[in-house]
Design a protein around this motif. Structure first.
Motif, mmCIF file in Angstrom:
data_model
loop_
_atom_site.group_PDB
_atom_site.id
_atom_site.type_symbol
_atom_site.label_atom_id
_atom_site.label_comp_id
_atom_site.label_asym_id
_atom_site.label_seq_id
_atom_site.Cartn_x
_atom_site.Cartn_y
_atom_site.Cartn_z
ATOM 1 N N SER A 226 0.829 -1.220 0.000
ATOM 2 C CA SER A 226 0.000 0.000 0.000
ATOM 3 C C SER A 226 0.856 1.261 0.000
ATOM 4 C CB SER A 226 -0.922 0.018 1.222
ATOM 5 O OG SER A 226 -0.173 0.285 2.391
ATOM 6 N N LEU A 228 1.399 3.022 2.531
ATOM 7 C CA LEU A 228 0.701 3.998 3.372
ATOM 8 C C LEU A 228 1.401 4.260 4.703
ATOM 9 C CD1 LEU A 228 -2.972 2.855 2.743
ATOM 10 C CD2 LEU A 228 -2.083 5.163 2.353
ATOM 11 N N LEU A 232 0.360 6.830 7.680
ATOM 12 C CA LEU A 232 -0.200 6.385 8.962
ATOM 13 C C LEU A 232 0.658 6.899 10.110
ATOM 14 C CD1 LEU A 232 -1.227 2.738 7.973
ATOM 15 C CD2 LEU A 232 -2.772 4.583 8.676
ATOM 16 N N ARG A 274 -2.412 -6.944 8.455
ATOM 17 C CA ARG A 274 -1.235 -6.121 8.788
ATOM 18 C C ARG A 274 -1.634 -4.816 9.460
ATOM 19 N NH1 ARG A 274 -0.200 -9.716 5.331
ATOM 20 N NH2 ARG A 274 1.817 -10.767 5.421
ATOM 21 N N LEU A 275 -2.794 -4.300 9.100
ATOM 22 C CA LEU A 275 -3.264 -3.080 9.785
ATOM 23 C C LEU A 275 -3.486 -3.384 11.269
ATOM 24 C CD1 LEU A 275 -5.805 -1.777 7.108
ATOM 25 C CD2 LEU A 275 -3.457 -0.980 7.501
ATOM 26 N N TRP A 277 -1.768 -5.659 12.922
ATOM 27 C CA TRP A 277 -0.421 -5.774 13.522
ATOM 28 C C TRP A 277 0.128 -4.415 13.892
ATOM 29 C CZ3 TRP A 277 2.588 -9.443 9.698
ATOM 30 C CH2 TRP A 277 1.947 -10.691 9.679
ATOM 31 N N HIS A 278 -0.165 -3.415 13.063
ATOM 32 C CA HIS A 278 0.308 -2.052 13.346
ATOM 33 C C HIS A 278 0.037 -1.715 14.818
ATOM 34 C CE1 HIS A 278 -0.768 2.246 13.766
ATOM 35 N NE2 HIS A 278 0.175 2.506 12.876
ATOM 36 N N ALA A 343 13.377 -6.879 7.809
ATOM 37 C CA ALA A 343 13.687 -7.945 8.767
ATOM 38 C C ALA A 343 15.065 -8.532 8.459
ATOM 39 C CB ALA A 343 12.598 -9.013 8.705
ATOM 40 N N MET A 346 17.882 -6.148 9.579
ATOM 41 C CA MET A 346 18.063 -6.160 11.042
ATOM 42 C C MET A 346 18.671 -7.471 11.497
ATOM 43 S SD MET A 346 17.564 -3.939 13.317
ATOM 44 C CE MET A 346 18.187 -4.162 14.976
ATOM 45 N N ILE A 375 6.189 0.203 16.446
ATOM 46 C CA ILE A 375 6.424 -0.919 15.524
ATOM 47 C C ILE A 375 7.930 -1.154 15.433
ATOM 48 C CG2 ILE A 375 6.119 -1.802 13.187
ATOM 49 C CD1 ILE A 375 3.803 0.049 12.790
ATOM 50 N N HIS A 376 8.645 -0.069 15.302
ATOM 51 C CA HIS A 376 10.065 -0.185 14.995
ATOM 52 C C HIS A 376 10.835 -0.925 16.078
ATOM 53 C CE1 HIS A 376 13.712 0.769 12.953
ATOM 54 N NE2 HIS A 376 14.233 1.219 14.077
ATOM 55 N N CYS A 380 12.606 -4.461 15.856
ATOM 56 C CA CYS A 380 14.066 -4.581 15.982
ATOM 57 C C CYS A 380 14.413 -5.650 17.008
ATOM 58 C CB CYS A 380 14.686 -3.246 16.405
ATOM 59 S SG CYS A 380 14.732 -2.057 15.071
ATOM 60 N N GLN A 383 13.493 -9.216 15.607
ATOM 61 C CA GLN A 383 14.425 -9.743 14.596
ATOM 62 C C GLN A 383 15.807 -9.999 15.197
ATOM 63 O OE1 GLN A 383 12.958 -10.674 12.029
ATOM 64 N NE2 GLN A 383 11.122 -9.406 12.146
HETATM 65 C C1 LIG Z 1 13.125 -4.022 11.695
HETATM 66 C C2 LIG Z 1 11.775 -3.488 11.251
HETATM 67 C C3 LIG Z 1 11.448 -2.181 11.521
HETATM 68 C C4 LIG Z 1 10.203 -1.661 11.117
HETATM 69 N N1 LIG Z 1 9.923 -0.358 11.407
HETATM 70 C C5 LIG Z 1 8.729 0.165 11.032
HETATM 71 C C6 LIG Z 1 8.426 1.533 11.309
HETATM 72 O O1 LIG Z 1 9.227 2.269 11.889
HETATM 73 N N2 LIG Z 1 7.224 2.008 10.877
HETATM 74 C C7 LIG Z 1 6.302 1.211 10.234
HETATM 75 O O2 LIG Z 1 5.224 1.697 9.872
HETATM 76 N N3 LIG Z 1 6.569 -0.087 10.003
HETATM 77 C C8 LIG Z 1 7.739 -0.639 10.360
HETATM 78 N N4 LIG Z 1 8.006 -1.967 10.099
HETATM 79 C C9 LIG Z 1 6.912 -2.830 9.581
HETATM 80 C C10 LIG Z 1 6.755 -2.935 8.053
HETATM 81 O O3 LIG Z 1 7.957 -3.289 7.458
HETATM 82 C C11 LIG Z 1 6.189 -1.663 7.429
HETATM 83 O O4 LIG Z 1 5.019 -1.268 8.121
HETATM 84 C C12 LIG Z 1 5.792 -1.851 5.972
HETATM 85 O O5 LIG Z 1 6.875 -2.348 5.240
HETATM 86 C C13 LIG Z 1 5.334 -0.501 5.421
HETATM 87 O O6 LIG Z 1 5.006 -0.572 4.054
HETATM 88 P P1 LIG Z 1 3.497 -0.454 3.554
HETATM 89 O O7 LIG Z 1 2.844 0.713 4.155
HETATM 90 O O8 LIG Z 1 3.506 -0.554 2.089
HETATM 91 O O9 LIG Z 1 2.886 -1.747 4.228
HETATM 92 P P2 LIG Z 1 1.657 -2.682 3.825
HETATM 93 O O10 LIG Z 1 2.220 -4.046 3.638
HETATM 94 O O11 LIG Z 1 0.843 -2.115 2.761
HETATM 95 O O12 LIG Z 1 0.824 -2.753 5.188
HETATM 96 C C14 LIG Z 1 -0.144 -1.754 5.549
HETATM 97 C C15 LIG Z 1 0.181 -1.200 6.914
HETATM 98 O O13 LIG Z 1 0.160 -2.237 7.884
HETATM 99 C C16 LIG Z 1 1.150 -1.997 8.880
HETATM 100 N N5 LIG Z 1 2.125 -3.084 8.849
HETATM 101 C C17 LIG Z 1 2.525 -3.796 7.776
HETATM 102 N N6 LIG Z 1 3.404 -4.755 8.139
HETATM 103 C C18 LIG Z 1 3.557 -4.628 9.472
HETATM 104 C C19 LIG Z 1 4.320 -5.320 10.445
HETATM 105 N N7 LIG Z 1 5.085 -6.358 10.126
HETATM 106 N N8 LIG Z 1 4.238 -4.927 11.726
HETATM 107 C C20 LIG Z 1 3.449 -3.887 12.083
HETATM 108 N N9 LIG Z 1 2.707 -3.200 11.208
HETATM 109 C C21 LIG Z 1 2.753 -3.561 9.929
HETATM 110 C C22 LIG Z 1 1.804 -0.664 8.516
HETATM 111 O O14 LIG Z 1 1.159 0.364 9.200
HETATM 112 C C23 LIG Z 1 1.562 -0.571 7.025
HETATM 113 O O15 LIG Z 1 1.567 0.737 6.536
HETATM 114 C C24 LIG Z 1 9.260 -2.510 10.469
HETATM 115 C C25 LIG Z 1 9.613 -3.827 10.192
HETATM 116 C C26 LIG Z 1 10.845 -4.317 10.578
HETATM 117 C C27 LIG Z 1 11.192 -5.745 10.283
#
Ligand SMILES: Cc1cc2nc3c(=O)[nH]c(=O)nc-3n(C[C@H](O)[C@H](O)[C@H](O)COP(=O)(O)OP(=O)(O)OC[C@H]3O[C@@H](n4cnc5c(N)ncnc54)[C@H](O)[C@@H]3O)c2cc1C
Length: 525
Positions: A226, A228, A232, A274-275, A277-278, A343, A346, A375-376, A380, A383
């Motif tokens: 996404s 996004l 967010l 995943r939303l 999980w956020h 992941a 890290m 989340i971060h 961290c 992983q």
């Molecule tokens: C070491 C590490 C650090 C990370 N740090 C951050 C960070 O600082 N901020 C951050 O938003 N995400 C973080 N993530 C989670 C994840 O990688 C990102 O949310 C995601 O890649 C963002 O891209 P997207 O918006 O296209 O996600 P999409 O796959 O489109 O998912 C939609 C939304 O779901 C949430 N989401 C998705 N995957 C995860 C997940 N595994 N855990 C929690 N929420 C999730 C996010 O809010 C994301 O915007 C981290 C992951 C790892 C492994």
């Protein structure tokens, strides 16, 4: 003039689905306030790229508020001092904001603001914006409460705001004035709600069709995810808006025939998971603020000092492990990389390179445009194997590259020095003999670094260290306590000794014997 209702915008830079703004506007004149705090921007997790995104979002917010009648008021300094000046000038009937689960600095600042508000008898009304719960006792029933939060109807922007007399809107400051280091990021996303809504729309109607299949590879994820996360994190769109829009889209798709809707339903279910999980991850930091600084499981504390040379090689994309370097360089240039690659980065830092997770975590935090402390830091630690309750994955960076970028398209985009290397050697250039290296014009150690560790040997040593930790007396009992406090109930985890644990879909698992077995099963990922 009657005392004002101060709406303090933090990481919620929008007008729609902003309950504090709407509620305040129903009660009297509103002072919409943003305080740019130089001390916050000088923290080790802040960067100029984040400021650029934030500043663009603030510009748009300012225009939106001006259309309602009262432009955003921007002040630079400490929040307590800014509020105190507003109190003396206008009188403050109420302070309104969203709840924030920020870093340690914002946590302390909020406590100071709460003391200031109490001392002046000013009510501070904080309203949740995510499915994160303050003062949560344990995780029982958490998922149900998340659902309830997400189902609340989206509230509109106020119709109008009464203009405040003679108030200077104030200028937005610059990255240089905030003493932020130069941070070029040519491929970064633009801030502001308009961009966020465009991304939501294009994801739900075009880009997301193969989300579940394409989120793991950095070549496809950049389009199919996404994207996004920064919106967010800065609140230009709300989590509730995204959840509800996805559900509405799913309901519409369900009316279509199977061939017309293709794999959309699966894709959107994965997205919505995943939303969830956020908030699940942010809840961990909310419930235990020190996880930003300290290992969740005390028996995983490792007092190794940072190896500055290794850390710099990893953070600048010159470890000599091509897929790791390509991911890092891509992140540096765009401010984003997909989950699996985050992941892996890290995991390589903590396991192969044995770097302290806090140091590498800070480097990543500054590079992420979407830095979200909850989340971060949870990720961290997860992983790095320091939570004690999660399945530990030691990502194999060569296998990741071969699986997710077999032809090296992504790799070559970021590592042009390898462009003459035959595809068969791309992910392991050290398998080229010296003669081939000379012939193709890519001599390791000259044109591209030799790997700073032997990845197979480093993984073996890391595995042993992790096992030694997990075998320590009392490890499991402590892990059970952590699971009780932070673990996902969806995984249905009994305490240790109650049999083999199942792995939840978020990758969380218990720490009993079954978990260790499972960890072994996944070891080669
Ligand atoms: C070491 C590490 C650090 C990370 N740090 C951050 C960070 O600082 N901020 C951050 O938003 N995400 C973080 N993530 C989670 C994840 O990688 C990102 O949310 C995601 O890649 C963002 O891209 P997207 O918006 O296209 O996600 P999409 O796959 O489109 O998912 C939609 C939304 O779901 C949430 N989401 C998705 N995957 C995860 C997940 N595994 N855990 C929690 N929420 C999730 C996010 O809010 C994301 O915007 C981290 C992951 C790892 C492994």
């Amino acid at each position: 003039m009657e005392p004002v209702q101060v709406v303090w915008f933090k990481r919620d830079l929008r007008l729609v689905d902003h309950q504090p703004l709407l509620q305040a506007s129903l009660r009297g004149p509103v002072l919409p306030l943003v305080v740019v705090e130089p001390q916050l921007w000088q923290q080790a997790d802040a960067s100029a790229r984040q400021w650029a995104f934030c500043a663009e979002s603030l510009e748009e917010l300012r225009m939106g508020l001006a259309r309602l009648g009262q432009p955003l008021v921007v002040r630079v300094g400490s929040v307590e001092e800014v509020l105190e000046r507003a109190r003396r000038r206008f009188g403050i009937a109420g302070l309104w904001s969203h709840e924030e689960t920020g870093n340690g600095w914002t946590y302390d600042r909020d406590r100071r603001v709460a003391r200031w508000a109490r001392s002046h008898g000013i009510p501070w009304i904080e309203i949740p914006q995510f499915g994160v719960i303050r003062r949560l006792k344990n995780r029982n029933g958490w998922a149900r409460r998340w659902e309830e939060q997400m189902a609340v109807p989206i509230c509109p922007a106020p119709d109008a705001l009464q203009p405040l007399p003679e108030i200077e809107p104030g200028d937005l400051t610059t990255a240089a004035a905030l003493q932020l280091a130069d941070d070029p990021c040519p491929g970064r996303q633009h801030g502001g709600r308009e961009q966020g809504l465009l991304l939501l729309e294009s994801f739900l109607h075009q880009r997301g069709a193969r989300y579940h299949r394409e989120l793991s590879s950095p070549t496809t994820a950049i389009r199919s995810c996404s994207r996004l996360s920064s919106h967010l994190a800065w609140g230009t769109v709300s989590m509730r808006e995204v959840v509800q829009a996805s559900r509405q889209r799913r309901a519409a798709l369900q009316q279509l025939g199977a061939s017309e809707r293709g794999e959309w339903l699966r894709a959107l279910r994965g997205f919505e998971e995943r939303l969830h999980w956020h908030c699940h991850f942010i809840q961990k930091l909310e419930s235990q603020p020190d996880l930003e600084f300290r290992e969740l499981h005390p028996l995983t504390i490792d007092a190794r000092p940072a190896d500055h040379e290794r850390l710099a090689a990893w953070a600048e994309g010159r470890t000599g492990l091509p897929f790791v370097d390509a991911c890092m360089r891509s992140l540096i240039a765009t401010g984003w990389i997909n989950f699996r690659m985050r992941a892996m980065l890290m995991s390589v830092a903590s396991h192969h390179l044995q770097l302290p997770w806090r140091e590498s975590g800070l480097r990543l935090a500054r590079l992420f445009l979407d830095y979200e402390p909850g989340i971060h830091w949870s990720q961290c630690q997860m992983q790095s194997g320091t939570t004690g309750i999660n399945t530990i994955r030691i990502y194999n960076p060569i296998k990741q590259g071969q699986d997710h970028d077999p032809r090296g398209d992504f790799l070559l985009r970021w590592l042009s020095e390898l462009r003459t290397v035959p595809v068969v050697h791309l992910h392991e250039p050290w398998t080229m003999d010296p003669e081939t290296q000379r012939r193709v014009g890519c001599v390791l150690g000259m044109h591209y670094p030799l790997p700073i560790v032997d990845p197979t040997e480093a993984a073996r040593e890391a595995r042993k260290r992790l096992w030694d930790r997990r075998r320590q007396e009392g490890f499991r009992e402590l892990a059970d306590g952590i699971q009780q406090k932070h673990g996902s109930r969806r995984s249905g985890l009994p305490p240790s000794g109650a049999g083999r644990h199942r792995r939840s879909r978020s990758g969380e698992t218990g720490a009993g014997a079954g978990a260790i077995q499972l960890w072994l099963d996944l070891d080669g990922c």
